[in-house]
Design a protein around this motif. Sequence first.
Motif, PDB file in Angstrom:
ATOM      1  N   LEU A   3      39.009  96.508  33.739  1.00 34.28           N
ATOM      2  CA  LEU A   3      37.859  95.642  33.508  1.00 34.28           C
ATOM      3  C   LEU A   3      38.235  94.215  33.854  1.00 34.28           C
ATOM      4  CD1 LEU A   3      36.565  97.067  30.099  1.00 34.28           C
ATOM      5  CD2 LEU A   3      35.696  97.536  32.393  1.00 34.28           C
ATOM      6  N   ILE A   5      37.009  89.977  34.592  1.00 38.29           N
ATOM      7  CA  ILE A   5      36.097  88.957  34.085  1.00 38.29           C
ATOM      8  C   ILE A   5      34.856  88.853  34.964  1.00 38.29           C
ATOM      9  CG2 ILE A   5      37.098  87.030  35.364  1.00 38.29           C
ATOM     10  CD1 ILE A   5      35.925  86.982  31.702  1.00 38.29           C
ATOM     11  N   LEU A   8      31.685  90.411  33.522  1.00 37.45           N
ATOM     12  CA  LEU A   8      30.933  89.605  32.559  1.00 37.45           C
ATOM     13  C   LEU A   8      30.092  88.552  33.266  1.00 37.45           C
ATOM     14  CD1 LEU A   8      33.366  88.991  29.553  1.00 37.45           C
ATOM     15  CD2 LEU A   8      31.474  90.609  29.743  1.00 37.45           C
ATOM     16  N   PHE A 126      42.197  96.225  30.413  1.00 36.44           N
ATOM     17  CA  PHE A 126      41.659  94.876  30.539  1.00 36.44           C
ATOM     18  C   PHE A 126      42.534  94.068  31.481  1.00 36.44           C
ATOM     19  CE2 PHE A 126      39.355  94.405  26.170  1.00 36.44           C
ATOM     20  CZ  PHE A 126      38.512  95.460  26.519  1.00 36.44           C
ATOM     21  N   LEU A 134      37.200  89.139  27.817  1.00 41.60           N
ATOM     22  CA  LEU A 134      36.612  90.466  27.987  1.00 41.60           C
ATOM     23  C   LEU A 134      36.297  91.095  26.631  1.00 41.60           C
ATOM     24  CD1 LEU A 134      38.874  91.734  30.895  1.00 41.60           C
ATOM     25  CD2 LEU A 134      36.396  91.467  31.000  1.00 41.60           C
TER      26      LEU A 134
END
Length: 318
Positions: A3, A5, A8, A126, A134
């Motif tokens: 995941l 940034i 987001l 992450f 996150l």
Amino acid sequence: MTLRIDYLYWLAGAVLLAVAAFTLADRAHPRRLGSAAFWGLFGLLFVTGDALPAALSGAMVLAMVAIAVFGRLGAGRHVELPAERLRQSLQRLGGRVFLPSLLVPLLTVLLSLAAKDVRIAGRPLFDPANVTLLALGLSCLAALGAACLLARETPAQGVRETRRLLDCMGWAVLLPQLLALLGLLFADAGVGKAVAHVATAYLPLDTRWVAVLAYVLGMALFTMAMGNAFAAFPVMTAGIGIPFLVVAHHGDPAVMAAIGMFSGYCGTLMTPMAANFNIVPAALLELPDKNAVIKAQTPTALALLAVNAALLNWLMFR
């Protein structure tokens, strides 16, 4: 899959684009086109910012500024829920109404600690450089889901409420990013060196407590002028923090950074420049005095500033 940034940013951009679409569909909006363009450009910057030429991104920001300066950004028409329905909902939920808000910090801490070492197929879950951000983003999504379940509403209602709040805040929602960027520009322009030159000319910074006071008070004052502690930090740290507190007096840089930022936050409590913290809440609460929030916070800010000076002088040189 790791995941990143970017996900987001894309999500934030999608929400802003949805707000722009809702605004464009609001035929009763007095500044429909300008407001839709403002939030649409903001959303596009989040979604495609990295892929756009820097000049084009800058032109989009200037277009947003022009929309705000020429008064083309305004609040639209919002359908409010009946007072009786709100009262019944509050009675049904009771203290549970605070659960979504409490989930955000709780899940952020738990995910930050638990997920930083999680790996799937040899890859981190992450992005190691942005674990906390996150975790915060996922916590906000979980809080939204909890709020929808508790209130028996849909995520679309969440977007409508986002639009209502953005309409109330207006251009002030951009202040944290703009002011943080201002701090970096000031640091690159050599403002920190200018601060050091002025301070050494008029203050005996070779005396430790004088250097401590100059740094703590400087952080608060620069924050009051810029409206954001992130903007003040690179200037004051380059001008006084590193050359005097760390190098000359051999202080702990970690303590300096933590208490320095806290001192900047004290300045945030006392300035109308921090509009999103101090002016917007007064508007949302419909207070007759737009500076009421600042007046209520100032005694606490001054007391904390004095405590910060004492703590910095004690902890940094242990």
